[in-house]
Design an enzyme around this catalytic site. Structure first.
Site, PDB file in Angstrom:
ATOM      1  N   TYR A  72     -18.062  -8.151  21.127  1.00  0.00           N
ATOM      2  CA  TYR A  72     -16.606  -8.218  20.901  1.00  0.00           C
ATOM      3  C   TYR A  72     -16.219  -9.547  20.252  1.00  0.00           C
ATOM      4  O   TYR A  72     -15.420  -9.579  19.321  1.00  0.00           O
ATOM      5  CB  TYR A  72     -15.863  -8.048  22.231  1.00  0.00           C
ATOM      6  CG  TYR A  72     -14.363  -7.862  22.036  1.00  0.00           C
ATOM      7  CD1 TYR A  72     -13.808  -6.584  21.996  1.00  0.00           C
ATOM      8  CD2 TYR A  72     -13.509  -8.953  21.869  1.00  0.00           C
ATOM      9  CE1 TYR A  72     -12.453  -6.407  21.795  1.00  0.00           C
ATOM     10  CE2 TYR A  72     -12.155  -8.785  21.671  1.00  0.00           C
ATOM     11  CZ  TYR A  72     -11.623  -7.507  21.628  1.00  0.00           C
ATOM     12  OH  TYR A  72     -10.280  -7.328  21.433  1.00  0.00           O
ATOM     13  N   PHE A 124       0.162  -4.191  -6.610  1.00  0.00           N
ATOM     14  CA  PHE A 124      -0.354  -2.869  -6.257  1.00  0.00           C
ATOM     15  C   PHE A 124       0.629  -2.186  -5.306  1.00  0.00           C
ATOM     16  O   PHE A 124       1.427  -2.845  -4.650  1.00  0.00           O
ATOM     17  CB  PHE A 124      -1.745  -3.000  -5.611  1.00  0.00           C
ATOM     18  CG  PHE A 124      -2.344  -1.662  -5.306  1.00  0.00           C
ATOM     19  CD1 PHE A 124      -2.674  -0.794  -6.338  1.00  0.00           C
ATOM     20  CD2 PHE A 124      -2.540  -1.241  -4.002  1.00  0.00           C
ATOM     21  CE1 PHE A 124      -3.198   0.466  -6.060  1.00  0.00           C
ATOM     22  CE2 PHE A 124      -3.065   0.013  -3.720  1.00  0.00           C
ATOM     23  CZ  PHE A 124      -3.389   0.868  -4.753  1.00  0.00           C
ATOM     24  N   ASP A 125       0.576  -0.843  -5.225  1.00  0.00           N
ATOM     25  CA  ASP A 125       1.617  -0.128  -4.464  1.00  0.00           C
ATOM     26  C   ASP A 125       1.677  -0.486  -2.978  1.00  0.00           C
ATOM     27  O   ASP A 125       2.760  -0.597  -2.417  1.00  0.00           O
ATOM     28  CB  ASP A 125       1.533   1.395  -4.667  1.00  0.00           C
ATOM     29  CG  ASP A 125       0.188   1.986  -4.293  1.00  0.00           C
ATOM     30  OD1 ASP A 125      -0.804   1.243  -4.328  1.00  0.00           O
ATOM     31  OD2 ASP A 125       0.118   3.181  -3.983  1.00  0.00           O
ATOM     32  N   ASP A 215      -4.569 -11.406  -4.889  1.00  0.00           N
ATOM     33  CA  ASP A 215      -4.957 -10.100  -4.393  1.00  0.00           C
ATOM     34  C   ASP A 215      -6.327  -9.915  -5.041  1.00  0.00           C
ATOM     35  O   ASP A 215      -6.439  -9.628  -6.231  1.00  0.00           O
ATOM     36  CB  ASP A 215      -3.961  -9.028  -4.838  1.00  0.00           C
ATOM     37  CG  ASP A 215      -4.436  -7.630  -4.448  1.00  0.00           C
ATOM     38  OD1 ASP A 215      -5.630  -7.468  -4.156  1.00  0.00           O
ATOM     39  OD2 ASP A 215      -3.607  -6.712  -4.459  1.00  0.00           O
ATOM     40  N   ALA A 217      -9.024  -7.917  -4.672  1.00  0.00           N
ATOM     41  CA  ALA A 217      -9.830  -6.689  -4.552  1.00  0.00           C
ATOM     42  C   ALA A 217     -10.951  -6.600  -5.596  1.00  0.00           C
ATOM     43  O   ALA A 217     -12.063  -6.221  -5.282  1.00  0.00           O
ATOM     44  CB  ALA A 217      -8.925  -5.464  -4.640  1.00  0.00           C
ATOM     45  N   LYS A 258     -13.612  -2.432  -2.717  1.00  0.00           N
ATOM     46  CA  LYS A 258     -13.833  -2.470  -4.165  1.00  0.00           C
ATOM     47  C   LYS A 258     -15.061  -3.346  -4.457  1.00  0.00           C
ATOM     48  O   LYS A 258     -16.178  -2.891  -4.351  1.00  0.00           O
ATOM     49  CB  LYS A 258     -12.583  -3.009  -4.882  1.00  0.00           C
ATOM     50  CG  LYS A 258     -11.464  -1.991  -5.000  1.00  0.00           C
ATOM     51  CD  LYS A 258     -10.649  -1.872  -3.762  1.00  0.00           C
ATOM     52  CE  LYS A 258      -9.397  -1.061  -3.935  1.00  0.00           C
ATOM     53  NZ  LYS A 258      -8.677  -0.897  -2.661  1.00  0.00           N
ATOM     54  N   HIS A 450       3.609   9.222  -3.265  1.00  0.00           N
ATOM     55  CA  HIS A 450       2.570   9.917  -4.034  1.00  0.00           C
ATOM     56  C   HIS A 450       1.452  10.494  -3.166  1.00  0.00           C
ATOM     57  O   HIS A 450       0.823  11.463  -3.543  1.00  0.00           O
ATOM     58  CB  HIS A 450       1.993   8.985  -5.106  1.00  0.00           C
ATOM     59  CG  HIS A 450       1.368   7.740  -4.560  1.00  0.00           C
ATOM     60  ND1 HIS A 450       2.107   6.739  -3.992  1.00  0.00           N
ATOM     61  CD2 HIS A 450       0.082   7.354  -4.466  1.00  0.00           C
ATOM     62  CE1 HIS A 450       1.290   5.784  -3.584  1.00  0.00           C
ATOM     63  NE2 HIS A 450       0.059   6.130  -3.858  1.00  0.00           N
TER      64      HIS A 450
HETATM   65  N1  F0G Z   1      -4.743  -4.452  -3.845  1.00  0.00           N
HETATM   66  C1  F0G Z   1      -5.226  -3.774  -4.897  1.00  0.00           C
HETATM   67  C2  F0G Z   1      -5.217  -4.409  -6.248  1.00  0.00           C
HETATM   68  C3  F0G Z   1      -5.709  -2.480  -4.729  1.00  0.00           C
HETATM   69  O1  F0G Z   1      -6.173  -1.822  -5.791  1.00  0.00           O
HETATM   70  C4  F0G Z   1      -5.717  -1.907  -3.430  1.00  0.00           C
HETATM   71  C5  F0G Z   1      -6.209  -0.564  -3.210  1.00  0.00           C
HETATM   72  C6  F0G Z   1      -5.222  -2.663  -2.359  1.00  0.00           C
HETATM   73  C7  F0G Z   1      -4.749  -3.934  -2.605  1.00  0.00           C
HETATM   74  C8  F0G Z   1      -5.193  -2.131  -0.957  1.00  0.00           C
HETATM   75  O2  F0G Z   1      -6.452  -2.112  -0.419  1.00  0.00           O
HETATM   76  O3  F0G Z   1      -6.960   0.311  -0.003  1.00  0.00           O
HETATM   77  O4  F0G Z   1      -8.258  -1.502   1.104  1.00  0.00           O
HETATM   78  O5  F0G Z   1      -5.943  -1.042   1.783  1.00  0.00           O
HETATM   79  N2  F0G Z   1      -6.442   0.230  -4.126  1.00  0.00           N
HETATM   80  C9  F0G Z   1      -7.021   1.548  -4.014  1.00  0.00           C
HETATM   81  C10 F0G Z   1      -6.985   2.198  -5.374  1.00  0.00           C
HETATM   82  C11 F0G Z   1      -6.462   2.399  -2.935  1.00  0.00           C
HETATM   83  O6  F0G Z   1      -7.297   3.389  -5.449  1.00  0.00           O
HETATM   84  O7  F0G Z   1      -6.687   1.527  -6.364  1.00  0.00           O
HETATM   85  P1  F0G Z   1      -6.926  -1.022   0.661  1.00  0.00           P
END
Ligand code: F0G
Length: 458
Positions: A72, A124-125, A215, A217, A258, A450
């Site tokens: 843990y 990102f969304d 960000d 990713a 990613k 979406h």
């Molecule tokens: N930031 C970026 C640039 C992303 O592309 C994503 C996720 C996230 C944050 C959120 O990360 O999914 O681990 O919670 N992108 C995926 C996509 C879902 O299909 O582009 P997450």
């Protein structure tokens, strides 16, 4: 003759795919209410919905799954990951989270309050969702070139310094807790940000007392583009470039699904100890104790290994080379795409692809449905459905770019799959004039619609 690149790995395990008929697909997509998220994965032949969590792990990552320490607190897998992060990113503080949006939730809980402004490059969304959920506002400062899909620009993810400074001048710095630099910029096409731009954005942020935050990713893919497109970096390793990129920011949120090539995982890195302490409280509340953050020990180990592999040049060359290969195939057929191709996906310009379809009938979604029916290929709409409604007026937001994203999972498909995808799209391209009717919404969620939206044919 100079030898071409080839994947620096071979296959050991394969996953069979079912080749469905057109008739089956027409039935399945109707049952899915024309939302590709509702399809079962067995109903998909080539799945380009996302590059997130869909990569193939290496034998070394699978070994880490076996070595995972499930204590843990204080597990050795945590310290393995902490060491890699220190080595690679040179950031003193680190919190594991279960994925990228969880990292956003934790960090933004510590940073963002109602009425705040968060500038950045095409958030990102989920990032925008976490900002707007806190009644704050995201302001997009991406360079205008990003919206012209046919114009070549080596760094279409760059932030426009004038737009950014305008935001800094308009709002007091206590209203701007951070500026988000998304590397690579997913929404505008997996487009990279140059080192020069990162450096200049960082300097401007510091001048106005705002924290630059990545960000991160797809930070490794971004580093690949810096190495191959920006002067002065051609002889540096990806790992050296990554370290320099991170030297300009105060922290980052990361979706490890990613560029760390794992199926689940995320983290936060920070420079400032007091912000780390504040975020730690939210991490314990939302994610779990500080040394596991919603992940199993084995996930932390696979993530540590994935970070090292994901920042190898040969791997990135094959990965990004495959994206470019698909892009070239489409271009040869005359299909309009965002150029140059980005790191993780090819983005088809649906506005140009389906000019006879009104934007109110969701051009990119219509193209995504057509491609599924044509070849069982699942892409994703990056357009009006994703852009959601204006939170105040509830009107549809029509983004400048209406795109069909074909995201390539890492180390999963071959170039024969790319040829198949290109052929399916070419068939639709040849009959594009006849596509004059799209879709209308029958049901939608109040935020991030979406994922669950339901549609019917107009
Ligand atoms: N930031 C970026 C640039 C992303 O592309 C994503 C996720 C996230 C944050 C959120 O990360 O999914 O681990 O919670 N992108 C995926 C996509 C879902 O299909 O582009 P997450």
């Amino acid at each position: 003759m100079e030898l071409p690149y080839a994947e620096p790995y071979k296959m050991k395990v394969i996953e069979p795919l079912y080749r469905s008929s057109r008739q089956e697909r027409e039935q399945w997509i109707k049952e899915a209410r024309y939302n590709l998220f509702n399809l079962k994965s067995e109903q998909v032949f080539i799945d380009l919905l996302t590059d997130s969590g869909t990569g193939a792990m290496s034998q070394y990552q699978w070994s880490e799954i076996m070595l995972g320490d499930e204590s843990y607190a204080g597990s050795s897998s945590f310290f393995k990951l902490k060491n890699v992060i220190t080595q690679l990113l040179d950031m003193p503080h680190f919190l594991p989270t279960h994925q990228g949006r969880a990292a956003e939730n934790v960090l933004f809980s510590a940073l963002i309050k109602e009425g705040d402004i968060v500038p950045g490059n095409s958030h990102f969304d989920t990032t925008k969702g976490h900002i707007e959920y806190r009644k704050a506002r995201a302001i997009d400062c991406t360079i205008d070139e990003a919206c012209n899909t046919s114009e070549f620009h080596p760094f279409k993810g760059n932030i426009d310094l004038e737009k950014l400074e305008e935001v800094f001048k308009k709002y007091p710095s206590d209203k701007i807790p951070l500026c988000i630099i998304t590397v690579t910029c997913n929404t505008s096409g997996g487009q990279p940000v140059s080192m020069e731009n990162i450096r200049e954005v960082s300097a401007l942020c510091h001048k106005y007392g705002v924290m630059p935050i990545f960000d991160a990713a797809r930070f490794a893919e971004n580093a690949y583009f810096i190495k191959t497109r920006e002067q002065g970096f051609e002889n540096k390793t990806i790992k050296e470039i990554v370290k320099e990129m991170f030297s300009y920011v105060e922290g980052a949120t990361m979706s490890s699904k990613k560029d760390a090539i794992v199926n689940i995982g995320g983290f936060i890195v920070l420079r400032d100890k007091s912000l780390f302490d504040k975020a730690s409280v939210f991490n314990i509340m939302y994610e779990g104790y500080l040394t596991y953050g919603g992940l199993a020990g084995r996930d932390l180990g696979a993530l540590a290994q994935g970070l090292m592999e994901g920042t190898e040049f040969d791997y990135l060359e094959a990965r990004i080379g495959q994206v470019a290969y698909l892009g070239e195939k489409l271009t040869q057929s005359g299909i309009p795409i965002q150029v140059p191709t980005g790191g993780h996906a090819v983005f088809v310009d649906a506005k140009k692809f389906l000019p006879n379809l009104p934007k109110e009938e969701y051009q990119a979604q219509t193209l995504a449905i057509e491609l599924y029916i044509e070849g069982g290929v699942r892409g994703v709409e990056i357009g009006t459905l994703l852009a959601d409604r204006n939170p105040v007026t509830r009107e549809n937001r029509y983004p400048q770019l209406e795109l069909l994203r074909l995201a390539l999972p890492r180390r999963v498909y071959t170039n024969n799959h790319m040829d198949y995808i290109a052929a399916a799209l070419k068939n639709i391209w040849d009959r594009r004039e006849s596509i004059t009717k799209g879709f209308r919404i029958t049901s939608e969620a109040p935020i991030m619609r979406h994922f669950t939206v339901e549609l019917e044919r107009v």
